[in-house]
Design an enzyme around this catalytic site. Structure first.
Site, mmCIF file in Angstrom:
data_model
loop_
_atom_site.group_PDB
_atom_site.id
_atom_site.type_symbol
_atom_site.label_atom_id
_atom_site.label_comp_id
_atom_site.label_asym_id
_atom_site.label_seq_id
_atom_site.Cartn_x
_atom_site.Cartn_y
_atom_site.Cartn_z
ATOM 1 N N TYR A 97 0.766 -1.372 -0.074
ATOM 2 C CA TYR A 97 0.133 -0.061 -0.171
ATOM 3 C C TYR A 97 0.884 1.250 0.064
ATOM 4 C CZ TYR A 97 -4.111 2.701 1.593
ATOM 5 O OH TYR A 97 -5.164 3.667 1.446
ATOM 6 N N LYS B 109 -1.225 -1.441 -4.257
ATOM 7 C CA LYS B 109 -2.500 -0.108 -4.122
ATOM 8 C C LYS B 109 -1.463 1.266 -4.412
ATOM 9 C CE LYS B 109 -6.164 1.792 -2.066
ATOM 10 N NZ LYS B 109 -7.030 1.868 -0.812
ATOM 11 N N ILE C 197 -8.577 -0.507 -6.476
ATOM 12 C CA ILE C 197 -9.179 -0.550 -5.025
ATOM 13 C C ILE C 197 -9.803 0.917 -4.717
ATOM 14 C CG2 ILE C 197 -8.816 -1.198 -2.648
ATOM 15 C CD1 ILE C 197 -6.383 -2.713 -3.473
#
Length: 296
Positions: free
Chosen positions: A140, A168, A208
């Protein structure tokens, strides 16, 4: 260090980073199950549970496990990614091992917050977590939450680990995004809602995005059209979504999103401190945008 690559789940497509409904300060599991059942029918790839949109920082470990259990029960056929965070490596590894007993597809892992380690420290952080995990990691990359910037070189080094398989991407560096896509070892998922179209158009694997709680079929369709190379058709579906995406982030996420989901009867408009509800003015603005998107 060189690693032998192993098969990985397919992290492509649209993933919903779920909100966590509350009622009277407790997790509202009935509302969560209803939301998951509704979203599961829209063609999404799966769910991200206990991410930042899910207010995971305000949930204790037992609450997080209960949320995960509810999501699994409501949509057992769809894969689940679990968000984790922290800055104490030992405690994080203990939590990762505990999650290893559950049916997860991946773990979404940011850099440790606040302490801002060196790039070597970041490589060690993710490598140790990957070594302790029973499932692949998705990095992330979100420097404005963690305070740490993951460089292109660091991410490319981590891409060689067999259990680090996707990212992400909230890094805000278009050159880094393109380099990761070109390298091909990590599935690149757009994490900034407004960048979903451009990331996918340049070869990204999916997204996402919290906005996709609303108008979910349209978001799914945009990704499908881009995957098919139908750029003009995808753009025609995408552009009307931009005012919605912009308005959903006028106040801190997930306040605006919960306000609209509450008007649809899916949950209470309730967040845990220090998060606060969206303003009445913003809610009305979002309702107008939603109404416009629903017209033929």
């Amino acid at each position: 260090m060189q690693y032998t690559h192993s098969p990985s789940p397919d992290f492509s497509g649209l993933w919903i980073p779920l909100v966590t409904p509350f009622r009277d300060e407790a997790v509202d599991h009935l509302a969560l199950a209803r939301l998951v059942e509704r979203l599961a029918l829209t063609g999404i790839a799966g769910f991200v549970v206990c991410g930042s949109t899910g207010e995971a920082a305000a949930l204790d470990s037992n609450e997080q496990l209960a949320v995960l259990d509810t999501v699994a029960g409501a949509a057992p056929a769809l894969p689940r990614i679990m968000g984790i965070s922290g800055y104490h490596l030992g405690k994080t590894l203990e939590w990762v091992r505990r999650l290893g007993d559950l049916e997860l597809t991946g773990l979404l892992v940011p850099a440790p917050s606040y302490i801002r380690p060196s790039q070597a420290g970041l490589v060690d952080w993710f490598s140790q977590i990957a070594a302790a995990s029973a499932v692949p990691l998705l990095i992330y990359d979100i420097h404005y939450r963690t305070g740490s910037t993951l460089t292109r070189e660091t991410l490319l080094a981590l891409a060689d680990h067999p259990l680090i398989r996707a990212i992400k991407d909230c890094g805000g560096d278009a050159g880094k995004t393109r380099a990761l896509i070109a390298d091909g070892r990590l599935k690149v998922l757009a994490g900034e809602d407004a960048q979903m179209f451009s990331t996918m158009a340049e070869g990204g694997a999916g997204a996402i995005v919290a906005s996709a709680h609303l108008q979910t079929e349209r978001f799914v369709n945009v990704l499908r059209l881009l995957h098919e190379g139908r750029l003009a058709d995808a753009l025609a579906q995408w552009q009307p979504l931009l005012p919605l995406i912009e308005a959903l982030f006028v106040d801190a996420n997930p306040g605006p999103l919960k306000a609209i989901l509450a008007t649809e009867g899916l949950m209470q408009d309730e967040l845990r401190a220090p998060m606060t509800r969206a303003s009445d003015e913003l809610r009305e603005r979002l309702l107008e945008i939603q109404a416009g998107l629903s017209r033929p």
